[in-house]
Design a protein around this motif. Structure first.
Motif, mmCIF file in Angstrom:
data_model
loop_
_atom_site.group_PDB
_atom_site.id
_atom_site.type_symbol
_atom_site.label_atom_id
_atom_site.label_comp_id
_atom_site.label_asym_id
_atom_site.label_seq_id
_atom_site.Cartn_x
_atom_site.Cartn_y
_atom_site.Cartn_z
ATOM 1 N N VAL A 1 0.843 -1.203 0.000
ATOM 2 C CA VAL A 1 0.000 0.000 0.000
ATOM 3 C C VAL A 1 0.877 1.252 0.000
ATOM 4 O O VAL A 1 0.706 2.153 -0.828
ATOM 5 N N VAL A 2 1.845 1.295 0.919
ATOM 6 C CA VAL A 2 2.664 2.497 1.082
ATOM 7 C C VAL A 2 3.492 2.765 -0.173
ATOM 8 O O VAL A 2 3.751 3.917 -0.541
ATOM 9 N N ALA A 3 3.889 1.690 -0.862
ATOM 10 C CA ALA A 3 4.700 1.831 -2.079
ATOM 11 C C ALA A 3 3.953 2.541 -3.206
ATOM 12 O O ALA A 3 4.565 3.040 -4.150
ATOM 13 N N LEU A 4 2.633 2.600 -3.109
ATOM 14 C CA LEU A 4 1.850 3.300 -4.136
ATOM 15 C C LEU A 4 1.943 4.818 -3.976
ATOM 16 O O LEU A 4 1.631 5.562 -4.897
ATOM 17 N N TYR A 5 2.392 5.262 -2.806
ATOM 18 C CA TYR A 5 2.398 6.695 -2.491
ATOM 19 C C TYR A 5 3.748 7.352 -2.759
ATOM 20 O O TYR A 5 4.802 6.719 -2.617
ATOM 21 N N ALA A 6 3.715 8.641 -3.098
ATOM 22 C CA ALA A 6 4.920 9.469 -3.177
ATOM 23 C C ALA A 6 5.453 9.694 -1.764
ATOM 24 O O ALA A 6 4.702 9.594 -0.780
ATOM 25 N N ASP A 7 6.748 10.010 -1.653
ATOM 26 C CA ASP A 7 7.373 10.200 -0.338
ATOM 27 C C ASP A 7 6.643 11.258 0.504
ATOM 28 O O ASP A 7 6.502 11.096 1.715
ATOM 29 N N ASP A 8 6.242 12.340 -0.146
ATOM 30 C CA ASP A 8 5.623 13.460 0.586
ATOM 31 C C ASP A 8 4.119 13.520 0.338
ATOM 32 O O ASP A 8 3.514 14.598 0.346
ATOM 33 N N ALA A 9 3.516 12.370 0.119
ATOM 34 C CA ALA A 9 2.081 12.316 -0.181
ATOM 35 C C ALA A 9 1.242 12.740 1.024
ATOM 36 O O ALA A 9 1.708 12.717 2.171
ATOM 37 N N THR A 10 0.003 13.110 0.732
ATOM 38 C CA THR A 10 -0.955 13.432 1.793
ATOM 39 C C THR A 10 -2.161 12.502 1.697
ATOM 40 O O THR A 10 -2.550 12.071 0.606
ATOM 41 N N VAL A 11 -2.729 12.197 2.869
ATOM 42 C CA VAL A 11 -3.923 11.357 2.964
ATOM 43 C C VAL A 11 -4.942 12.065 3.853
ATOM 44 O O VAL A 11 -4.626 12.434 4.988
ATOM 45 N N GLU A 12 -6.146 12.280 3.300
ATOM 46 C CA GLU A 12 -7.236 12.925 4.051
ATOM 47 C C GLU A 12 -8.413 11.944 4.058
ATOM 48 O O GLU A 12 -9.112 11.803 3.058
ATOM 49 N N ASP A 13 -8.588 11.245 5.197
ATOM 50 C CA ASP A 13 -9.570 10.157 5.253
ATOM 51 C C ASP A 13 -10.252 10.154 6.609
ATOM 52 O O ASP A 13 -9.636 9.744 7.603
ATOM 53 N N PRO A 14 -11.530 10.560 6.711
ATOM 54 C CA PRO A 14 -12.365 11.031 5.608
ATOM 55 C C PRO A 14 -12.073 12.497 5.258
ATOM 56 O O PRO A 14 -11.397 13.189 6.022
ATOM 57 N N GLY B 1 -12.316 16.232 5.228
ATOM 58 C CA GLY B 1 -12.708 17.091 6.340
ATOM 59 C C GLY B 1 -11.831 16.863 7.567
ATOM 60 O O GLY B 1 -11.773 17.715 8.453
ATOM 61 N N SER B 2 -11.152 15.715 7.619
ATOM 62 C CA SER B 2 -10.222 15.457 8.724
ATOM 63 C C SER B 2 -8.871 16.098 8.398
ATOM 64 O O SER B 2 -8.608 16.484 7.254
ATOM 65 N N GLU B 3 -8.006 16.208 9.409
ATOM 66 C CA GLU B 3 -6.681 16.781 9.197
ATOM 67 C C GLU B 3 -5.867 15.848 8.303
ATOM 68 O O GLU B 3 -5.690 14.669 8.643
ATOM 69 N N PRO B 4 -5.356 16.323 7.175
ATOM 70 C CA PRO B 4 -4.559 15.443 6.319
ATOM 71 C C PRO B 4 -3.273 15.009 7.017
ATOM 72 O O PRO B 4 -2.706 15.769 7.803
ATOM 73 N N ILE B 5 -2.845 13.793 6.748
ATOM 74 C CA ILE B 5 -1.541 13.344 7.232
ATOM 75 C C ILE B 5 -0.569 13.365 6.057
ATOM 76 O O ILE B 5 -0.974 13.248 4.900
ATOM 77 N N THR B 6 0.719 13.543 6.359
ATOM 78 C CA THR B 6 1.724 13.784 5.313
ATOM 79 C C THR B 6 2.930 12.872 5.487
ATOM 80 O O THR B 6 3.440 12.725 6.608
ATOM 81 N N GLY B 7 3.382 12.282 4.397
ATOM 82 C CA GLY B 7 4.627 11.511 4.397
ATOM 83 C C GLY B 7 4.382 10.030 4.603
ATOM 84 O O GLY B 7 3.427 9.604 5.256
ATOM 85 N N ARG B 8 5.294 9.234 4.055
ATOM 86 C CA ARG B 8 5.110 7.786 4.063
ATOM 87 C C ARG B 8 5.066 7.176 5.468
ATOM 88 O O ARG B 8 4.331 6.221 5.702
#
Lengths: 128, 128
Positions: free
Chosen positions: A26-39, A41-48
């Motif tokens: 899963v993590v390998a699909l992301y860029a090093d400095d990617a962001t995830v906002e789930d759901p 409206g929540s605070e996005p998280i950043t980085g692998r």
């Protein structure tokens, strides 16, 4: 391979790795400095590292994901509907989600936003 | 009415008005200074006059739209999958689309982005 086929490969890898508990996949699909906002409206998280931590929690719930419609790709952005099933809360339940991926030039996910709310959670009717 | 019910009402009004050729009804869902990017990657159009012009073209194709999955609402943003059927090109065809609406404080659509590409177009198998 067409851009559509590449997009479907990314999406299906994502759903498959999450269903099989493959955190590295899963993590390998992301860029090093990617962001995830789930759901959304929540605070996005950043980085692998933070993203791995986030998915470690999700995988602990034994989730099973299946796509529930076509992958739509436009200008390097992907959206797709899927169902996330879990039994972690005692009773089997499903959540209907749409994820939005923005890809970078290398085809890695730079930004992920997951659209769902409590209104999209339903008890599972029967064993699959 | 719950936020989810309001979101479903907006989506179903949108699909219904487009299917029935109700241009005023569609445009009334939008904020005065709304933007429409359809498909994602194209130059966004801005304002109700330009948006009306855009949908006038779409309605001339006799499109019929139906929702194909749950409305996902999160933090004032809505995404939903739907199918757009048309016979305008000579042969019946369908496009699988996901729209993304961002609502303003008044519940009007401030921003619309439509995710689809040629890969999401298919010939229609038979009469509905």
């Amino acid at each position: 391979m067409t851009d559509q086929a590449k997009a479907e490969q990314i999406v299906d890898s994502y759903l498959c790795c999450l269903s099989e508990g493959d955190l590295e996949g899963v993590v390998a699909l992301y860029a090093d400095d990617a962001t995830v906002e789930d759901p959304v409206g929540s605070e996005p998280i950043t980085g692998r590292a933070a993203i791995a931590e986030f998915y470690r929690g999700a995988l602990a719930m034994g989730i099973k994901l299946r796509r529930s419609g076509a992958v739509r790709l436009a200008a390097g952005e992907i959206v797709f509907p899927f169902v996330c099933a879990s039994e972690a809360m005692g009773a089997p339940m499903e959540i209907e989600i749409i994820d939005h991926f923005v890809l970078n030039a290398e085809g890695k996910v730079q930004s992920m936003r997951a659209f769902w709310s409590e209104a999209n959670i339903r008890p599972m009717a029967a064993e699959a």
